[in-house]
Structure formats: structure tokens, C-alpha cells
Design a protein around this motif. Structure first.
Motif, short mmCIF file in Angstrom:
data_model
loop_
_atom_site.label_atom_id
_atom_site.label_comp_id
_atom_site.label_asym_id
_atom_site.label_seq_id
_atom_site.Cartn_x
_atom_site.Cartn_y
_atom_site.Cartn_z
N GLU A 132 -9.65 -0.78 -0.50
CA GLU A 132 -8.83 0.01 -1.24
C GLU A 132 -7.70 -1.04 -1.79
O GLU A 132 -7.39 -0.95 -2.96
CB GLU A 132 -8.02 0.89 -0.49
CG GLU A 132 -6.99 1.60 -1.27
CD GLU A 132 -7.50 2.78 -2.43
OE1 GLU A 132 -6.73 2.88 -3.21
OE2 GLU A 132 -8.71 3.06 -2.34
N PHE A 133 -7.28 -2.15 -1.25
CA PHE A 133 -6.49 -2.96 -1.53
C PHE A 133 -7.32 -3.84 -2.90
O PHE A 133 -6.63 -3.98 -4.04
CB PHE A 133 -6.15 -4.29 -0.58
CG PHE A 133 -5.21 -3.97 0.49
CD1 PHE A 133 -4.52 -2.65 0.51
CD2 PHE A 133 -5.27 -4.38 1.73
CE1 PHE A 133 -3.65 -2.22 1.25
CE2 PHE A 133 -4.59 -3.78 2.88
CZ PHE A 133 -3.86 -2.83 2.66
N ARG A 187 -9.47 -2.66 -4.81
CA ARG A 187 -9.64 -1.68 -6.05
C ARG A 187 -8.38 -1.76 -6.71
O ARG A 187 -8.46 -1.69 -7.97
CB ARG A 187 -10.16 -0.37 -5.59
CG ARG A 187 -11.38 -0.20 -5.22
CD ARG A 187 -11.84 1.00 -4.55
NE ARG A 187 -13.18 1.18 -4.37
CZ ARG A 187 -13.64 2.19 -3.67
NH1 ARG A 187 -13.18 3.33 -3.14
NH2 ARG A 187 -15.22 2.13 -3.47
N LEU A 188 -7.27 -1.56 -5.93
CA LEU A 188 -5.77 -1.46 -6.56
C LEU A 188 -5.54 -2.98 -7.25
O LEU A 188 -4.83 -2.89 -8.22
CB LEU A 188 -4.91 -1.33 -5.67
CG LEU A 188 -4.77 -0.02 -4.80
CD1 LEU A 188 -3.88 0.16 -3.79
CD2 LEU A 188 -4.43 1.19 -5.88
N ALA A 189 -6.15 -3.89 -6.84
CA ALA A 189 -6.06 -5.12 -7.56
C ALA A 189 -6.88 -5.42 -8.84
O ALA A 189 -6.78 -6.39 -9.46
CB ALA A 189 -6.37 -6.47 -6.54
N LEU A 205 -1.74 -8.44 -0.54
CA LEU A 205 -2.10 -7.26 -0.89
C LEU A 205 -1.71 -6.40 0.08
O LEU A 205 -1.80 -4.90 -0.40
CB LEU A 205 -3.71 -7.35 -1.19
CG LEU A 205 -4.18 -8.03 -2.33
CD1 LEU A 205 -5.64 -7.86 -2.45
CD2 LEU A 205 -3.60 -7.67 -3.60
N ASP A 224 -13.14 -2.56 -9.41
CA ASP A 224 -13.77 -1.41 -9.42
C ASP A 224 -14.88 -1.23 -8.55
O ASP A 224 -15.04 -0.07 -7.84
CB ASP A 224 -13.93 -1.00 -10.87
CG ASP A 224 -12.46 -0.90 -11.62
OD1 ASP A 224 -11.34 -0.66 -10.90
OD2 ASP A 224 -12.38 -1.04 -12.95
#
Length: 71
Positions: free
Chosen positions: A38-39, A41-43, A27, A46
Motif C-alpha cells: 500500500e505504501f 502504491r501511494l508512492a 513512507l 501501481d
């Protein structure tokens, strides 16, 4: 993230960054808890925050826990 495989945070490197892997996917390099948040959330996770990262059983910390960022 589709499976419940652990999220792995690797030991700090020479620059203090830690590799972050989830579901056998790299990630990114984290330099603090907010990077990990943040990584994730992007994955697709939520409802992740720094407290969740510190306490989650889904995270496997290698080479020190969430407060270890120096090599």
C-alpha cells in the motif's frame, strides 16, 4: 517515485513494525507485506503486489527479509 533508488525496509522495531523509506522519504511503519504494498502504491508504483515486494531488486531488506517481523 521518480528515481530508481532502493526502497529500504528497516529491521523490526520493538512492536514488530518496520520503517519503510523510498527516495529518501519515510513512507510509514509496516506491520506486514500488505502495508508495504500500500505504501508503494501511494508512492506511485501501481503494479506492486506482495510477490513483487518479496522479489524486487529495488528493495533493500535490513535486519531480515520479507518474512521477518518480530524483534
Amino acid at each position: 517515485m521518480a528515481s530508481a533508488q532502493p526502497i529500504v525496509i528497516y529491521p523490526p522495531g520493538e512492536d514488530g513494525g518496520r520503517r519503510v523509506r523510498a527516495d529518501d522519504r519515510f513512507l510509514g511503519m509496516a506491520y506486514g507485506l500488505l502495508d508495504i504494498v500500500e505504501f508503494l502504491r501511494l508512492a506511485g508504483l501501481d503494479d506492486v503486489d506482495d510477490d513483487w515486494v518479496r522479489q524486487s531488486a529495488l528493495i533493500e531488506w535490513r535486519g531480515g527479509g520479507p518474512d521477518e517481523w518480530q524483534h
